[in-house]
Design an enzyme around this catalytic site. Structure first.
Site, PDB file in Angstrom:
ATOM      1  CG  HIS A  99      -1.732  -1.061   1.557  1.00  0.00           C
ATOM      2  ND1 HIS A  99      -1.290  -2.216   2.141  1.00  0.00           N
ATOM      3  CD2 HIS A  99      -3.064  -1.219   1.369  1.00  0.00           C
ATOM      4  CE1 HIS A  99      -2.301  -3.044   2.282  1.00  0.00           C
ATOM      5  NE2 HIS A  99      -3.398  -2.470   1.829  1.00  0.00           N
ATOM      6  CG  ASP A 102       1.846  -0.947   3.366  1.00  0.00           C
ATOM      7  OD1 ASP A 102       1.107  -0.558   4.274  1.00  0.00           O
ATOM      8  OD2 ASP A 102       1.499  -1.772   2.491  1.00  0.00           O
TER       9      ASP A 102
END
Ligand code: XUL
Ligand code: CO
Length: 435
Positions: A99, A102
């Site tokens: 993501h 992240d």
């Protein structure tokens, strides 16, 4: 700097070895059915679980430190990247998934978050160049921040819709820049808690529009991979709009979106389906794409995201994958985390090895089932009545309703319908697997 000092480069030692830091079934370059195992399986590391999640749950804080000795936010995220590539090297994992949030810290403004993303994406790009590791798919985290508490594309607030569109646009651009094979949309908070405050029709229309705007942008900037929706029935909302594969296929058709599916094992069982049911549903609808490889706990009602070790499940999954013609842009992403109590770096290695070996064994078993041929032959014979006579006319779609009526009126009672032989087949499957 070496982050996983206690983890050696993990090698294939075969099934007779009991070295917990070796592969027993995964032999990356071994050719099976004309393809190396690594190409059949296309394993991916999930950045959020492995590089970020520290084991916090609603009763307690984290039990593992994922700062990787970084002191500033940017240093922490660069070290996460270095550690991720070290782990992929040591474990022979060819792909990763992330993501946006992240891989780089969220800033105080969207512009700052985007600048952080640009800097780290370039850093990751260099590591990819050096190691040959590839991006299976990217995605945007439009569910964590409080602004998304009522959803992103389905938020009642237009400003939130705009924010999500801008965030996904950027995540798409990073994914394309890093040569992503796919882009995933998981519904996040796209769902509802109560119909008393919800305009379902408007929310679904808006969600589809968000997917269309952002995926069109992806194509415009040269994205050649697949877009995926990842079905999930519930959690965090009581009713997620992307409930299961069949629901998502209906949604895609209604709004004319050319997407495939990313099927997750634990989401399948949460929806009350088997993993293989969801895979088959995707395949028969021409939407088989990618897999989030994990397993749930049938006694718990939430998404436990455990590393997959159930070989029966991995076998049936790989049978579906092989029957669907194998992966094209997709792969097996370990959307899985070690248990909160398994909090050391070695646990991460044990977990990946367990998951990779379970799928490698599943692939070997699935090939055995296909090469044995008896299961496929049984299913084919079961439908043989459609190969001749009135059945052939039904298969050819040339029969009229009057002819069917005439046939039914003149044939007398239908001859006893053959047994489905479920128990015989279950035993046959065991016989093939364990012979
Ligand atoms: C959540 C989940 C996500 C998606 C990516 O249950 O599976 O991690 O895979 O957003
Ligand atoms: Co997932």
């Amino acid at each position: 700097m070496e982050f996983f000092k206690s983890i050696p480069t993990v090698k294939y030692e075969g099934k007779d070895s009991w070295n917990p830091l070796a592969f027993h079934y995964y032999n990356p370059n071994e050719v099976i059915l004309g393809k190396p195992m690594r190409e059949h399986l296309r394993f991916a590391l999930s950045w959020w679980h492995t590089m970020c999640a520290e084991g916090a749950d609603m009763f307690g804080r984290g039990t593992a430190d994922k700062s990787f000795n970084g002191k500033t936010p940017m240093e922490i995220y660069k070290n996460k990247a270095l550690a991720a590539f070290e782990l992929m090297e040591k474990l022979s994992i060819d792909y990763f998934c992330f993501h946006d949030r992240d891989i780089a810290p969220e800033g105080t403004t969207l512009a700052e978050s985007n600048a952080n993303l640009d800097e780290i994406a370039d850093f990751i790009g260099d590591l990819m160049q050096k190691t040959g590791k590839k991006l299976l798919w990217g995605t945007a985290n439009c569910f964590n921040h409080p602004r998304f508490m009522h959803g992103a594309g389905t938020s009642p607030e237009a400003d939130v819709f705009a924010y999500a569109a801008a965030q996904i646009k950027k995540a798409m651009e990073i994914t394309v820049k890093l040569g992503g094979n796919g882009y995933v949309y998981w519904g996040g908070r796209e769902g509802y808690e109560t119909l008393l405050n919800t305009d379902m029709g408007k929310e679904l229309d808006n969600l589809a529009y968000l997917l269309k705007l952002t995926s069109d942008h992806g194509r415009l900037i040269g994205f050649k991979g697949d877009f995926y929706i990842e079905p999930k029935p519930k959690e965090p909302t009581k009713h997620q709009y992307d409930f299961d594969a069949a629901t998502v296929v209906g949604f895609l058709r209604k709004y004319g979106l050319d997407f495939k599916l990313n099927i997750e094992a634990n989401h399948a069982t949460l929806a009350g389906h088997t993993f293989e049911h969801e895979l088959r549903t995707a395949a028969v609808n021409g939407a088989f794409g990618s897999i989030d490889a994990n397993q749930g706990d049938l006694q718990l009602g939430w998404d436990t995201d455990q590393f997959p070790t159930n070989v029966y499940d991995t076998t049936l999954c790989m049978l579906e994958v092989l029957r669907a013609g194998g992966f094209t842009n997709g792969g097996l992403n370990f959307d899985a985390k070690t248990r909160r109590g398994s909090n050391t770096p070695e646990d991460i290695a044990y977990a990946y090895i367990a998951g990779m070996d379970a799928f490698a064994l599943g692939l070997r078993m699935a090939v055995k089932v296909i090469e044995d041929g008896r299961l496929d032959a049984f299913v084919k014979a079961r439908y043989a009545s459609y190969d001749s006579g009135i059945g052939k006319r039904i298969s050819d779609r040339t029969v009229t309703i009057e002819e069917l009526e005439q046939h039914a009126l003149t044939q007398g009672e239908v001859a006893p319908v053959p047994s489905g032989r479920q128990e015989y087949l279950e035993n046959l499957l065991n016989g093939i697997l364990f012979s």
